[in-house]
Design a protein around this motif. Structure first.
Motif, PDB file in Angstrom:
ATOM      1  N   THR A  34      60.933  -0.266   6.105  1.00 12.62           N
ATOM      2  CA  THR A  34      59.622   0.139   6.622  1.00 12.62           C
ATOM      3  C   THR A  34      58.708  -1.057   6.849  1.00 12.62           C
ATOM      4  OG1 THR A  34      58.595   0.486   4.433  1.00 12.62           O
ATOM      5  CG2 THR A  34      59.816   2.337   5.389  1.00 12.62           C
ATOM      6  N   LYS A  35      58.969  -2.171   6.146  1.00 11.31           N
ATOM      7  CA  LYS A  35      58.107  -3.346   6.300  1.00 11.31           C
ATOM      8  C   LYS A  35      58.244  -3.963   7.690  1.00 11.31           C
ATOM      9  CE  LYS A  35      56.697  -2.679   2.199  1.00 11.31           C
ATOM     10  NZ  LYS A  35      56.812  -3.597   1.078  1.00 11.31           N
ATOM     11  N   LEU A  36      59.372  -3.687   8.364  1.00 17.61           N
ATOM     12  CA  LEU A  36      59.562  -4.176   9.725  1.00 17.61           C
ATOM     13  C   LEU A  36      58.783  -3.343  10.740  1.00 17.61           C
ATOM     14  CD1 LEU A  36      63.395  -4.850   9.522  1.00 17.61           C
ATOM     15  CD2 LEU A  36      61.618  -6.586   9.877  1.00 17.61           C
ATOM     16  N   GLN A  37      58.260  -2.202  10.296  1.00 18.33           N
ATOM     17  CA  GLN A  37      57.512  -1.307  11.173  1.00 18.33           C
ATOM     18  C   GLN A  37      56.005  -1.428  10.966  1.00 18.33           C
ATOM     19  OE1 GLN A  37      59.208   2.338   9.802  1.00 18.33           O
ATOM     20  NE2 GLN A  37      61.249   1.852  10.562  1.00 18.33           N
ATOM     21  N   ARG A  38      55.600  -2.298  10.058  1.00 11.64           N
ATOM     22  CA  ARG A  38      54.193  -2.398   9.703  1.00 11.64           C
ATOM     23  C   ARG A  38      53.620  -3.752  10.119  1.00 11.64           C
ATOM     24  NH1 ARG A  38      52.444  -1.454   4.172  1.00 11.64           N
ATOM     25  NH2 ARG A  38      50.617  -0.616   5.213  1.00 11.64           N
ATOM     26  N   LYS A  39      52.303  -3.841  10.046  1.00  7.17           N
ATOM     27  CA  LYS A  39      51.601  -5.070  10.385  1.00  7.17           C
ATOM     28  C   LYS A  39      50.602  -5.403   9.284  1.00  7.17           C
ATOM     29  CE  LYS A  39      51.778  -4.038  15.341  1.00  7.17           C
ATOM     30  NZ  LYS A  39      50.967  -3.762  16.556  1.00  7.17           N
ATOM     31  N   ALA A  40      50.316  -6.687   9.140  1.00  5.80           N
ATOM     32  CA  ALA A  40      49.286  -7.169   8.218  1.00  5.80           C
ATOM     33  C   ALA A  40      48.813  -8.515   8.752  1.00  5.80           C
ATOM     34  CB  ALA A  40      49.833  -7.293   6.793  1.00  5.80           C
ATOM     35  N   PRO A  41      47.587  -8.943   8.395  1.00  2.61           N
ATOM     36  CA  PRO A  41      47.002 -10.089   9.085  1.00  2.61           C
ATOM     37  C   PRO A  41      47.292 -11.471   8.510  1.00  2.61           C
ATOM     38  CG  PRO A  41      45.353  -8.995   7.740  1.00  2.61           C
ATOM     39  CD  PRO A  41      46.603  -8.182   7.624  1.00  2.61           C
ATOM     40  N   LEU A  42      47.756 -11.568   7.252  1.00  2.96           N
ATOM     41  CA  LEU A  42      47.871 -12.876   6.601  1.00  2.96           C
ATOM     42  C   LEU A  42      49.327 -13.235   6.326  1.00  2.96           C
ATOM     43  CD1 LEU A  42      44.956 -12.515   4.031  1.00  2.96           C
ATOM     44  CD2 LEU A  42      44.917 -13.735   6.205  1.00  2.96           C
ATOM     45  N   THR A  43      49.667 -14.504   6.507  1.00  3.78           N
ATOM     46  CA  THR A  43      51.035 -14.980   6.322  1.00  3.78           C
ATOM     47  C   THR A  43      51.227 -15.549   4.918  1.00  3.78           C
ATOM     48  OG1 THR A  43      51.193 -15.542   8.665  1.00  3.78           O
ATOM     49  CG2 THR A  43      52.810 -16.542   7.195  1.00  3.78           C
ATOM     50  N   ILE A  44      52.261 -15.046   4.243  1.00  7.05           N
ATOM     51  CA  ILE A  44      52.641 -15.596   2.937  1.00  7.05           C
ATOM     52  C   ILE A  44      53.547 -16.811   3.142  1.00  7.05           C
ATOM     53  CG2 ILE A  44      53.826 -15.141   0.763  1.00  7.05           C
ATOM     54  CD1 ILE A  44      53.294 -12.136   1.279  1.00  7.05           C
ATOM     55  N   CYS A  45      54.633 -16.598   3.870  1.00  8.74           N
ATOM     56  CA  CYS A  45      55.604 -17.634   4.173  1.00  8.74           C
ATOM     57  C   CYS A  45      56.532 -17.090   5.247  1.00  8.74           C
ATOM     58  CB  CYS A  45      56.398 -18.036   2.923  1.00  8.74           C
ATOM     59  SG  CYS A  45      57.516 -16.740   2.322  1.00  8.74           S
ATOM     60  N   GLY A  46      57.558 -17.842   5.603  1.00  8.17           N
ATOM     61  CA  GLY A  46      58.575 -17.342   6.510  1.00  8.17           C
ATOM     62  C   GLY A  46      59.842 -17.013   5.748  1.00  8.17           C
ATOM     63  N   LEU A  47      60.690 -16.173   6.332  1.00  3.94           N
ATOM     64  CA  LEU A  47      61.971 -15.902   5.696  1.00  3.94           C
ATOM     65  C   LEU A  47      62.815 -17.156   5.584  1.00  3.94           C
ATOM     66  CD1 LEU A  47      62.852 -12.441   7.269  1.00  3.94           C
ATOM     67  CD2 LEU A  47      62.622 -12.933   4.825  1.00  3.94           C
ATOM     68  N   SER A  48      62.484 -18.171   6.362  1.00  2.00           N
ATOM     69  CA  SER A  48      63.173 -19.455   6.242  1.00  2.00           C
ATOM     70  C   SER A  48      62.915 -20.115   4.888  1.00  2.00           C
ATOM     71  CB  SER A  48      62.735 -20.400   7.362  1.00  2.00           C
ATOM     72  OG  SER A  48      61.330 -20.570   7.364  1.00  2.00           O
ATOM     73  N   ASP A  49      61.856 -19.695   4.188  1.00  3.05           N
ATOM     74  CA  ASP A  49      61.522 -20.226   2.865  1.00  3.05           C
ATOM     75  C   ASP A  49      62.136 -19.392   1.746  1.00  3.05           C
ATOM     76  OD1 ASP A  49      59.709 -22.229   3.921  1.00  3.05           O
ATOM     77  OD2 ASP A  49      58.347 -20.564   4.355  1.00  3.05           O
ATOM     78  N   VAL A  50      62.898 -18.368   2.110  1.00  8.56           N
ATOM     79  CA  VAL A  50      63.423 -17.383   1.156  1.00  8.56           C
ATOM     80  C   VAL A  50      64.919 -17.583   0.979  1.00  8.56           C
ATOM     81  CG1 VAL A  50      63.829 -14.901   0.804  1.00  8.56           C
ATOM     82  CG2 VAL A  50      61.617 -15.712   1.686  1.00  8.56           C
ATOM     83  N   ASN A  51      65.387 -17.511  -0.273  1.00 12.27           N
ATOM     84  CA  ASN A  51      66.825 -17.631  -0.534  1.00 12.27           C
ATOM     85  C   ASN A  51      67.565 -16.323  -0.274  1.00 12.27           C
ATOM     86  OD1 ASN A  51      65.417 -19.561  -2.848  1.00 12.27           O
ATOM     87  ND2 ASN A  51      67.190 -20.489  -1.839  1.00 12.27           N
ATOM     88  N   VAL A  52      67.001 -15.217  -0.769  1.00 19.37           N
ATOM     89  CA  VAL A  52      67.666 -13.925  -0.620  1.00 19.37           C
ATOM     90  C   VAL A  52      66.633 -12.861  -0.260  1.00 19.37           C
ATOM     91  CG1 VAL A  52      69.284 -12.267  -1.642  1.00 19.37           C
ATOM     92  CG2 VAL A  52      69.196 -14.602  -2.514  1.00 19.37           C
TER      93      VAL A  52
END
Length: 252
Positions: free
Chosen positions: A209-227
């Motif tokens: 469901t998170k791929l269907q939602r929007k929010a205004p602030l960036t935490i990081c990119g999935l490139s910064d995520v291991n899993v």
């Protein structure tokens, strides 16, 4: 079925699954697709749902959903994600866990782990893990966000900065098509970014469901995520991007 009662059920289905489709609802209620489209349009006008191609989703934008509503959304999917995440966390590890219903689900799956050190800015997680008597729990300071039991802000980030974690288990409010993890509260984002910088392994728990939602602030990119633990197939481009970045995607 009277339209009002059907619409109430449609809202509950959307909260549970994250999305409803016109064809699926027409089949479920044995009504025409035109009837369902009218229901969805009325609910969208009331701000209860947000229309998307072929159906509707729980609305998002610049204000997050009420915490209890988020907890009810896709509960089974979150449980499966949480089990998969907990299996990757070894006994004796140090773990940071941020605010969220998905991270809260992970806490429930950690109750049988031994000798964990868990630092969290989430009162719900601390209360859950209190039942695990071999788990040392450190609750950060910070400003209490009464709506969801979160502790946020600079004081929280300063506390997190003192540690070096084996794992950070992070949730988010939305994931953009370019792979950015998004949230609504700048003070919460600050804490999550700090934890990422102090972690050997960054683990994200975020359902489809998170791929269907929007929010205004960036935490990081999935490139910064291991899993990344999720419960739905990714768009082709995002799946390829994750492979290029070296981000392990675990589908449950």
């Amino acid at each position: 079925m009277v339209s009002t009662f059907r619409q109430k059920e449609i809202i509950e289905l959307a909260r549970k699954d994250g999305k409803v489709t016109v064809d699926g609802l027409a089949q479920l209620y044995d009504v025409t697709v035109q009837t369902i489209r009218r229901d969805l349009s009325e609910l969208a006008d009331l701000g209860r749902l947000e229309r998307v191609h072929g159906g509707a989703v729980v609305p998002s934008g610049v204000v997050n959903l009420v915490y209890d509503e988020r907890r009810r959304m896709n509960e089974e999917g979150k449980k499966a994600i949480a089990r998969a995440c907990a299996e990757r966390i070894s006994n004796g590890a140090s773990v940071f866990m941020n605010i969220g219903t998905s991270t809260e689900a992970v806490a429930h799956e950690l109750l049988d782990h031994e000798n964990l050190l868990v630092v969290t800015n989430n009162l719900n997680i601390a209360n859950t893990l209190a039942a695990n008597h071999s788990c040392e729990i450190i609750l950060t300071g910070g400003v209490l966000r009464r709506a969801d039991g979160g502790l946020v802000g600079g004081l929280t980030a300063d506390m997190v900065r003192q540690f070096k974690f084996d794992y950070s288990v992070l949730g988010c409010s939305a994931i953009d098509e370019d792979g950015d993890l998004l949230d609504f509260d700048g003070q919460e984002v600050l804490v999550s970014r700090t934890a990422i910088g102090r972690s050997r392994n960054v683990m994200v728990v975020a359902d489809h469901t998170k791929l269907q939602r929007k929010a205004p602030l960036t935490i990081c990119g999935l490139s910064d995520v291991n899993v990344w633990f999720t419960d739905g197939a990714l768009p082709d481009k995002l799946a390829q991007d994750c492979a290029d970045w070296g981000t392990d995607v675990v589908l449950v």
